[in-house]
Design an enzyme around this catalytic site. Structure first.
Site, PDB file in Angstrom:
ATOM      1  N   GLY A 203      58.782  12.999  11.005  1.00 27.41           N
ATOM      2  CA  GLY A 203      59.984  13.830  11.077  1.00 27.41           C
ATOM      3  C   GLY A 203      61.163  13.330  10.276  1.00 27.41           C
TER       4      GLY A 203
ATOM      5  CG  HIS B  42      50.276  19.457   2.601  1.00 24.69           C
ATOM      6  ND1 HIS B  42      51.203  20.353   3.076  1.00 24.69           N
ATOM      7  CD2 HIS B  42      51.004  18.471   2.011  1.00 24.69           C
ATOM      8  CE1 HIS B  42      52.420  19.937   2.784  1.00 24.69           C
ATOM      9  NE2 HIS B  42      52.324  18.792   2.140  1.00 24.69           N
TER      10      HIS B  42
END
Length: 368
Positions: A213, A273
């Site tokens: 984050g 990803h």
């Protein structure tokens, strides 16, 4: 195997002329990217914004302090960028010259404006940087190499270190800083849209861990919208050390491959990803350990690309180009829905739901 043909079907004159034009376009697309990079480096979007949102070529020349001899060249650059949709242009009724204005694309390149749309200036500068371009130029040589798995990306193979690695600053400190700024801007763009369009996925949650984050920008936006949620940000120590300790969110320094702080939900926003399928299963397994059963509200929230043509050719091409970026610079991959399903099942999850498609990305809930 069929024998090599000595002849080839001859295209019609119309097909030949179209093929030549298409060849020019595909061979020269890099000039469009470099033109965009040039515009960002010159701060043309920001300058047009500061000039009131519209500007004549002469106004741009003066505001950018460019030599007058470069005016015709700037005109040619702007013509290409208008054609590609970076800027828009109208005829000025008084001077007859081009009056340039911002488009939605160039608005998100304006620097120094405080709003929910984080400037993507550094994303452009990172992905068009010489290190990335050199790695892409070496693709053919990389394909020919018989490398042992896990196969390094062309970037890692050429430069000796992956992007976003602790060794990257030793390779080029300036590039590392630009790449990290670009990553943060890319990750934080659109969080307000997600909260508006998919806010229901956060309702009823008591706690959430935002994996990778960063400085907590997304988590703080979430707490602002849903003050009852206790948010924890998990990231590497070098990231957490620089995060603002304002008490709004809790910061934990760690590695999501080894442990994820317990919470009702875990969020992976534009994280998976970057990683291979094997690594993603390891990450998802740790996330599964951190949440309660589905009937107690446990879930993983994934925000990422789901490759598919259903959104039309422009979005599909953007998704495929992002997959090429992953191939060139990381060991990761952009995935189709079937690819995502396989990961979830292999990590031991029972079900998932694509909550909504937002542009080229999707919001996915995954249930233990």
């Amino acid at each position: 195997m069929a024998a090599q043909a000595d002849t080839i079907e001859v295209p019609t004159d119309a097909e030949l002329l179209q093929a030549q034009a298409d060849l020019w376009r595909h061979s020269l697309y890099y000039l469009s990217s470099m033109g965009l990079r040039c515009a960002v480096q010159l701060q043309i979007p920001t300058t047009i914004h500061r000039l009131g949102g519209v500007a004549l070529l002469a106004d741009l020349m003066a505001a950018l302090s460019l030599p007058s001899v470069k005016m015709p060249f700037l005109h040619r650059l702007m013509r290409v960028l208008v054609t590609s949709g970076v800027f828009a242009a109208d005829k000025d009724s008084e001077s007859g010259g081009e009056l340039y204005r911002l488009t939605p694309l160039s608005r998100i390149l304006v620097d120094g404006v405080t709003d929910e749309h984080h400037s993507q200036k550094y994303f452009v500068l990172a992905v068009t940087a010489p290190h990335c371009a050199e790695a892409a130029l070496g693709l053919a040589d990389w394909f020919k190499k018989d490398l042992e798995p896990p196969v390094p990306s062309p970037f890692e193979d050429m430069h000796g270190a992956p992007v976003f690695d602790e060794r990257t600053p030793l390779m080029d400190e300036e590039f590392d800083a630009v790449a990290n700024e670009g990553l943060a801007a890319h990750d934080n763009l659109g969080i307000a849209t997600i909260l508006r369009e998919c806010g229901d996925i956060f309702k009823g949650l008591e706690s959430l861990t935002d994996c990778c984050g960063g400085d907590g920008t997304t988590a703080r936006a979430l707490v602002k919208a849903y003050p009852h949620i206790k948010c924890t940000v998990l990231d590497l120590p070098k990231v957490i050390d620089k995060a603002p300790k304002d008490g709004v969110v809790n910061y934990v320094a760690g590695d999501l491959f080894h442990t994820v702080p317990s919470s009702q939900a875990v969020m992976l926003k534009l994280v998976l990803h970057f990683w291979s399928d094997e690594d993603c299963v390891k990450i998802l397994t740790q996330c599964k350990k951190a949440i309660p059963p589905h009937d107690e509200g446990g879930k993983i929230i994934i925000i990422d690309i789901v490759i598919g043509p259903s959104l039309g050719p422009i979005m599909f091409e953007a998704q495929l180009l992002m997959d090429m970026l992953m191939m060139v610079t990381t060991r990761g991959v952009q995935r189709s829905e079937n690819d995502w399903r396989k990961l979830f099942m292999e990590a031991g999850f029972k079900d998932y739901k694509i909550v909504k498609k937002l542009g080229a990305r999707c919001v996915i809930e995954v249930y233990p």
